[in-house]
Structures are given as structure tokens and as C-alpha cells.
Design an enzyme around this catalytic site. Structure first.
Site, PDB file in Angstrom:
ATOM      1  N   LYS A  22       0.832  -1.213   0.000  1.00 43.69           N
ATOM      2  CA  LYS A  22       0.000   0.000   0.000  1.00 43.69           C
ATOM      3  C   LYS A  22       0.861   1.256   0.000  1.00 43.69           C
ATOM      4  CE  LYS A  22      -1.580   1.757   4.009  1.00 43.69           C
ATOM      5  NZ  LYS A  22      -1.548   3.179   4.395  1.00 43.69           N
ATOM      6  N   ASN A  23       1.810   1.323   0.936  1.00 40.41           N
ATOM      7  CA  ASN A  23       2.539   2.587   1.115  1.00 40.41           C
ATOM      8  C   ASN A  23       3.508   2.886  -0.016  1.00 40.41           C
ATOM      9  OD1 ASN A  23       1.092   3.207   3.330  1.00 40.41           O
ATOM     10  ND2 ASN A  23       2.677   2.680   4.828  1.00 40.41           N
ATOM     11  N   ARG A  96      -3.995  11.132   4.199  1.00 45.68           N
ATOM     12  CA  ARG A  96      -2.881  12.085   4.243  1.00 45.68           C
ATOM     13  C   ARG A  96      -1.955  11.986   3.051  1.00 45.68           C
ATOM     14  NH1 ARG A  96      -1.273  14.561   8.551  1.00 45.68           N
ATOM     15  NH2 ARG A  96       0.843  14.490   7.773  1.00 45.68           N
ATOM     16  N   CYS A 120      -3.970  13.692  12.757  1.00 41.61           N
ATOM     17  CA  CYS A 120      -4.701  12.433  12.632  1.00 41.61           C
ATOM     18  C   CYS A 120      -4.570  11.682  13.951  1.00 41.61           C
ATOM     19  CB  CYS A 120      -4.193  11.614  11.462  1.00 41.61           C
ATOM     20  SG  CYS A 120      -2.628  10.834  11.770  1.00 41.61           S
ATOM     21  N   ARG A 125       1.385  14.996  13.078  1.00 44.20           N
ATOM     22  CA  ARG A 125       1.859  14.756  11.718  1.00 44.20           C
ATOM     23  C   ARG A 125       1.889  16.005  10.844  1.00 44.20           C
ATOM     24  NH1 ARG A 125      -0.627   9.270   9.473  1.00 44.20           N
ATOM     25  NH2 ARG A 125       1.279   9.150   8.266  1.00 44.20           N
ATOM     26  N   PRO A 126       2.764  16.955  11.181  1.00 42.80           N
ATOM     27  CA  PRO A 126       2.876  18.161  10.350  1.00 42.80           C
ATOM     28  C   PRO A 126       3.471  17.847   8.977  1.00 42.80           C
ATOM     29  CG  PRO A 126       4.464  18.205  12.175  1.00 42.80           C
ATOM     30  CD  PRO A 126       3.682  16.942  12.315  1.00 42.80           C
ATOM     31  N   ASP A 128       5.622  20.245   7.535  1.00 39.40           N
ATOM     32  CA  ASP A 128       6.619  21.309   7.364  1.00 39.40           C
ATOM     33  C   ASP A 128       7.802  20.874   6.494  1.00 39.40           C
ATOM     34  OD1 ASP A 128       7.019  19.581   9.574  1.00 39.40           O
ATOM     35  OD2 ASP A 128       8.541  20.904  10.411  1.00 39.40           O
ATOM     36  N   LEU A 129       8.244  19.624   6.647  1.00 39.43           N
ATOM     37  CA  LEU A 129       9.390  19.169   5.840  1.00 39.43           C
ATOM     38  C   LEU A 129       9.027  19.082   4.358  1.00 39.43           C
ATOM     39  CD1 LEU A 129      11.025  16.318   7.981  1.00 39.43           C
ATOM     40  CD2 LEU A 129      11.510  18.756   7.990  1.00 39.43           C
ATOM     41  N   ASP A 310       4.751   0.656  12.130  1.00 40.01           N
ATOM     42  CA  ASP A 310       3.522   0.057  11.590  1.00 40.01           C
ATOM     43  C   ASP A 310       3.337  -1.403  12.022  1.00 40.01           C
ATOM     44  OD1 ASP A 310       2.987   2.454  10.360  1.00 40.01           O
ATOM     45  OD2 ASP A 310       3.547   1.803   8.350  1.00 40.01           O
ATOM     46  N   ILE A 332       8.356   6.949  16.862  1.00 39.71           N
ATOM     47  CA  ILE A 332       8.066   7.680  15.610  1.00 39.71           C
ATOM     48  C   ILE A 332       6.865   8.603  15.768  1.00 39.71           C
ATOM     49  CG2 ILE A 332       7.599   7.464  13.121  1.00 39.71           C
ATOM     50  CD1 ILE A 332      10.331   6.311  13.869  1.00 39.71           C
ATOM     51  N   ARG A 402      -8.631  -0.176   4.471  1.00 42.18           N
ATOM     52  CA  ARG A 402      -7.709   0.786   3.874  1.00 42.18           C
ATOM     53  C   ARG A 402      -6.382   0.141   3.542  1.00 42.18           C
ATOM     54  NH1 ARG A 402      -7.121   6.240   6.828  1.00 42.18           N
ATOM     55  NH2 ARG A 402      -5.709   6.259   5.091  1.00 42.18           N
TER      56      ARG A 402
HETATM   57  C1  EPZ Z   1       4.768   6.905   6.412  1.00 41.41           C
HETATM   58  O1  EPZ Z   1       4.119   8.030   6.995  1.00 41.41           O
HETATM   59  C2  EPZ Z   1       3.749   5.801   6.335  1.00 41.41           C
HETATM   60  N1  EPZ Z   1       2.609   6.244   5.537  1.00 41.41           N
HETATM   61  C3  EPZ Z   1       3.255   5.441   7.750  1.00 41.41           C
HETATM   62  O2  EPZ Z   1       2.362   4.342   7.644  1.00 41.41           O
HETATM   63  C4  EPZ Z   1       4.478   5.019   8.583  1.00 41.41           C
HETATM   64  O3  EPZ Z   1       4.055   4.778   9.898  1.00 41.41           O
HETATM   65  C5  EPZ Z   1       5.526   6.136   8.575  1.00 41.41           C
HETATM   66  O4  EPZ Z   1       5.881   6.480   7.205  1.00 41.41           O
HETATM   67  C6  EPZ Z   1       6.808   5.770   9.309  1.00 41.41           C
HETATM   68  O5  EPZ Z   1       7.355   4.617   8.746  1.00 41.41           O
HETATM   69  C7  EPZ Z   1       2.670   6.187   4.215  1.00 41.41           C
HETATM   70  O6  EPZ Z   1       3.664   5.800   3.612  1.00 41.41           O
HETATM   71  C8  EPZ Z   1       1.435   6.585   3.488  1.00 41.41           C
HETATM   72  P1  EPZ Z   1       7.140  10.226   8.362  1.00 41.41           P
HETATM   73  P2  EPZ Z   1       4.780   9.468   6.932  1.00 41.41           P
HETATM   74  O7  EPZ Z   1       7.109  11.462   7.552  1.00 41.41           O
HETATM   75  O8  EPZ Z   1       5.495   9.614   5.646  1.00 41.41           O
HETATM   76  C9  EPZ Z   1       7.126  13.767  11.604  1.00 41.41           C
HETATM   77  C10 EPZ Z   1       0.303   3.206   7.877  1.00 41.41           C
HETATM   78  O9  EPZ Z   1      -0.291   2.709   8.869  1.00 41.41           O
HETATM   79  N2  EPZ Z   1       7.050  14.712  10.478  1.00 41.41           N
HETATM   80  O10 EPZ Z   1       8.349   9.329   8.240  1.00 41.41           O
HETATM   81  O11 EPZ Z   1       3.732  10.454   7.282  1.00 41.41           O
HETATM   82  C11 EPZ Z   1       5.861  12.925  11.751  1.00 41.41           C
HETATM   83  O12 EPZ Z   1       4.853  13.621  12.443  1.00 41.41           O
HETATM   84  C12 EPZ Z   1       0.958   4.566   7.972  1.00 41.41           C
HETATM   85  O13 EPZ Z   1       0.363   2.647   6.773  1.00 41.41           O
HETATM   86  C13 EPZ Z   1       7.172  16.055  10.731  1.00 41.41           C
HETATM   87  O14 EPZ Z   1       7.321  16.507  11.877  1.00 41.41           O
HETATM   88  O15 EPZ Z   1       5.840   9.362   8.124  1.00 41.41           O
HETATM   89  C14 EPZ Z   1       6.389  11.708  12.472  1.00 41.41           C
HETATM   90  O16 EPZ Z   1       6.442  11.942  13.840  1.00 41.41           O
HETATM   91  C15 EPZ Z   1       0.703   5.242   9.274  1.00 41.41           C
HETATM   92  N3  EPZ Z   1       7.113  16.948   9.675  1.00 41.41           N
HETATM   93  C16 EPZ Z   1       7.813  11.550  11.912  1.00 41.41           C
HETATM   94  O17 EPZ Z   1       8.140  12.822  11.333  1.00 41.41           O
HETATM   95  C17 EPZ Z   1       6.957  16.503   8.382  1.00 41.41           C
HETATM   96  O18 EPZ Z   1       6.891  17.358   7.467  1.00 41.41           O
HETATM   97  C18 EPZ Z   1       7.974  10.496  10.838  1.00 41.41           C
HETATM   98  O19 EPZ Z   1       6.946  10.627   9.864  1.00 41.41           O
HETATM   99  C19 EPZ Z   1       6.855  15.135   8.139  1.00 41.41           C
HETATM  100  C20 EPZ Z   1       6.915  14.245   9.201  1.00 41.41           C
END
Ligand code: EPZ
Length: 430
Positions: A22-23, A96, A120, A125-126, A128-129, A310, A332, A402
């Protein structure tokens, strides 16, 4: 809304074919916006999330055709032209990852208006990056009334992106935006998840020049245009890990096929430490547990190749029946223990403090009504239900739909006593 009923106690025996990830699939679908030619994705999972992104892409101008190919489900995506560069709130709020269309839209058309996704259930989950990535590549970003307005009328330009911490989505977004940028982009402190390699391989099959994906330093040489390609989505490592834990929980022997064991090595190490037999083979792995008591082990989530967040909920379900106390640390997301009180409804003994859960193993679980507010939390309740006495009813099944394709069919084929009770409507958000 549908519900899933499980009568616990049946050992699992058989084979489960793993679906496409999926991801990864949803990011590859977003990549189709970068070319006017057809991107043919094979090994596609058929999930609520992929259907959902398909709807958004159609709104932007993509023709989306699903079919059954020689080797399973396929999706053809073709965006001859972007008819609208607007991703509205109602579509982004529900998933998202829809936000990832922002980069490709700006790369292809020089502008986009995409709703901010909002928080969520698993944390703030901002994004900003993600926004920083586009600014670094030369886009002008303005925020108004919950929308991101991005503009790069003369196109994006290659640049150096150094992430302050690892983000899966922002690394993917950087690749999606930079492949058509003018000049070279380098990314440091990039995410190393296997999905990065899948996205880079797909983009390269479309004519992009991406190297280093899967390491923390990625290099992208921008190209003038991308073309169509045929690409097979990687196996879903979270689905693989989920069924591996399910087999350990219920007992028995399950062969997981069409997947890769190395993607879930951190989980396998913990399962082996807990006393589960795991045998990797070239098409996946076999998981076996024959009645032996599980040992409590400590787990801490981390970025790849660490223990995947996950898979944390599923592993917690397993630890509820282990001998001793297991400490599970979530590093995370700040709010990813919603399954703990629901597992407690089944008789588990769990206390949560901040980012740490203490799970004291109990002799048995007992079926109950439960529900969860995210995908992986929901499946942990199914896993617990497989070993609980009596009937467990998992409500709000749309979360499961989902991310898990034909869950009850796959588990049912291995002897699980599991059935779906049809309700009406679906809904929810990530
Ligand atoms: C991906 O989410 C996956 N989703 C998530 O799977 C997975 O848990 C996560 O990566 C970590 O492996 C998809 O691929 C669709 P991150 P993502 O950016 O990309 C913070 C599932 O159940 N952050 O690596 O959103 C964030 O809040 C889902 O399938 C910022 O602060 O994860 C988190 O604490 C849930 N600012 C950390 O970084 C940003 O701009 C890591 O998030 C982006 C992220």
C-alpha cells in the site's frame, strides 16, 4: 459499517500470498502525474486507499483503469494533461498521502493548490518538511485558509536538501518533485525504507536519474521529461509482518509467499527472541509455533532498518500472552498506543506512560467487542482475537479495508474462524 467477528482458538495452517505494498503503491500512483504517457503498475493491492487516490487523480485529469493482468491486479494511469491542479480538503483529509500530489503537480504545471491534511489519530503529523522541500527547490509557498498554494512558474531547480530528521513521506516527496527539476538535487538524511528504492526504481523506469535510494544520501539528476513504463509494486512488508505475528499468536505453521523476509528482519529478530520459529526462503518466510510459551521481549520502534512503527500494535498483541513483562517504546509517532485500552478489553494487562507501554503477559485473553481508530491498531485486535477464548467483534472495519486486502479470506484460508458482517456505509480518516 462492516464488522469482523473472530472465534479464537484455531491454529493456522497454510499459505498466505502477500499483496503489493500500500505505502509504495500510493506514491507510485502519484508519480504517474509526472508524465503524459501511461504508467502501468502491476502487483497492485486493491484497497480503499488506492481506490481513494485513484479518485483524486481522476479529479486532476488522470485516466485510471483497473484490470486483472497475467500476474494479478494492474492499474493503468495516464495523465495526458492536468485538468485541475487543485486537491480539495474533502479528498486530502481522508487520506494524508494525497498530499504527495503537491510535488508532482508543481513539477509538471508550475503551480498547485493542495489542502493541508491536518492532524490524525496517531499524532499531529505536520507537513513542514514537505513544504521545505518545495521551497528549497525554488517554489513559492503560501498558506491560506487551510490550503497550500505553491508556485514555480519557471519550473523547479535542483538544490541540496538536508533533512533535520528522517521522514518517509518528505523523502518521497523530494524525489517526486526533483526528478523534473533543472539540474542536480542531493538529499541527505533521507529515509532508507525499501519504499524509497521502489519509488526510485519506478521513476528510473520512467526515464528519471535517481541514485542512492535506500541509503541516507540520494542524488537526482533532473531530466526534461519522463515517459511511460511498466512497473511491479514491491511486496507489502507490513502485511508480511502482520501475518507473521498472526501465525505466532494463533500457533501453527504459515508460509508467507510472494514477499521478502529481509524487509522485516528487525521483527523476525524479535519474534525469534520471543521463541517463534522463523525460516526465510527465497519467496518469503515460514512462521511456526507449536504451543511453546512466548517469552516477553523489549521492542523500540525506529526508522528502517529498525523495528517498524507500523508493526508495533501487532507485536504488542503478541506480547499480551508472553511470559513476563515486555516494554514497548514508540519513537516515531506521539500517540500510537490507541490499541492498548482495546487490547485490555480482551483481558490484556497493559499500562502506558508517554511513549512507553508495559505489557505484562496474561495466561489467556477473552473475546469482547472492540474497535480501533487506525489501520494497524485495528489489525492488532484481529490478531489478539485469533488467540482469545470466545468471540471477538472488531468494529469500524473500514480502517482495515484501507490497508489489508481480503484479510478475512487470507486468514480464513489458513483455518482462522473469521467472518465479515456486512453493515452500511464506509468512512473515516487517516
Ligand atoms: C509513512 O508516513 C507511512 N505512511 C506510515 O504508515 C508510517 O508509519 C511512517 O511512514 C513511518 O514509517 C505512508 O507511507 C502513506 P514520516 P509518513 O514522515 O510519511 C514527523 C500506515 O499505517 N514529520 O516518516 O507520514 C511525523 O509527524 C501509515 O500505513 C514532521 O514533523 O511518516 C512523524 O512523527 C501510518 N514533519 C515523523 O516525522 C513533516 O513534514 C515520521 O513521519 C513530516 C513528518
Amino acid at each position: 459499517m462492516d464488522r469482523i467477528a473472530i472465534t479464537g482458538g484455531a491454529r493456522l495452517q497454510g499459505e498466505i500470498p502477500i499483496s503489493g505494498a500500500k505505502n509504495s503503491a500510493i506514491k507510485l500512483m502519484a508519480a504517474s502525474l509526472l508524465t503524459e504517457d501511461t504508467l502501468r503498475l502491476t502487483n497492485m493491492p486493491r484497497l480503499a486507499d488506492t481506490r481513494f487516490l485513484g479518485k483524486l487523480l481522476q479529479r486532476l485529469g488522470t485516466e485510471v483503469v483497473e484490470s486483472e493482468g497475467e500476474d494479478g491486479p494492474e492499474t493503468l494511469l495516464r495523465t495526458r494533461e492536468i485538468v485541475s491542479a487543485i486537491a480539495p480538503y474533502d479528498l486530502v483529509r481522508q487520506m494524508r498521502a494525497s498530499f504527495n500530489v503537491l510535488g508532482p503537480l508543481v513539477a509538471r504545471t508550475g503551480q498547485a493548490k493542495v489542502s493541508l491534511p491536518g492532524g490524525c489519530t496517531i499524532g499531529a503529523r505536520p507537513v513542514d518538511l514537505h513544504l521545505k522541500v518545495l521551497e528549497t527547490l525554488g517554489a513559492r509557498i503560501d498558506l491560506h485558509e487551510g490550503y497550500v498554494y505553491a508556485q514555480a512558474p519557471r519550473g523547479l531547480s535542483g538544490a541540496h536538501i538536508d533533512f533535520p530528521f528522517v521522514s518517509v513521506g518528505a523523502t518521497e516527496h523530494a524525489m517526486l518533485a526533483a526528478v523534473l527539476a533543472d539540474g542536480e538535487t542531493t538529499i541527505t538524511n533521507a529515509a532508507c525504507e525499501p519504499e524509497m528504492i521502489d519509488l526510485a526504481n519506478c521513476l528510473n523506469a520512467m526515464g528519471a536519474k535517481v541514485s542512492g535510494a535506500g541509503t541516507s544520501a540520494i542524488r537526482i539528476q533532473g531530466v526534461g521529461r519522463l515517459h511511460g513504463a511498466t512497473y511491479a509494486v514491491m511486496p507489502d512488508r507490513i502485511e508480511t509482518g502482520t501475518y507473521a505475528v498472526a501465525a505466532a499468536m494463533a500457533g501453527g505453521e504459515v508460509r508467507l509467499t510472494r514477499t521478502r523476509s529481509d524487509f522485516i528482519q528487525a521483527l523476525i529478530d524479535k519474534m525469534v527472541e520471543a521463541g517463534v520459529e522463523v525460516t526465510p526462503h527465497n519467496d518469503g518466510l515460514t512462521v511456526r509455533r507449536n504451543g511453546a510459551l512466548l517469552k516477553a521481549v523489549e521492542v523500540e520502534t525506529g526508522v528502517y532498518p529498525g523495528f517498524a512503527t507500523d508493526l508495533q500494535a501487532q507485536f504488542m498483541a503478541l506480547m499480551t500472552l508472553a511470559d513476563g513483562e515486555s516494554v514497548i517504546k514508540e519513537n516515531i509517532f506521539e500517540n500510537r498506543f490507541m490499541h492498548a485500552p482495546e487490547l485490555s478489553r480482551l483481558g490484556a494487562d497493559i499500562s502506558v506512560q508517554g511513549g512507553e507501554a508495559r505489557v505484562r503477559g496474561v495466561a489467556s485473553l477473552e473475546g469482547a467487542q472492540v474497535m480501533a481508530t487506525d489501520l494497524r491498531a485495528s489489525v492488532s485486535l484481529v490478531i489478539a482475537g485469533l488467540a482469545a477464548h470466545g468471540e471477538t467483534m472488531v468494529n469500524r472495519v473500514y480502517h482495515l479495508d484501507r490497508g489489508f486486502e481480503r484479510l478475512e479470506e487470507k486468514l480464513g484460508a489458513c483455518g482462522a474462524n473469521i467472518r465479515r458482517i456486512k453493515g452500511d456505509g464506509e468512512g473515516g480518516e487517516d
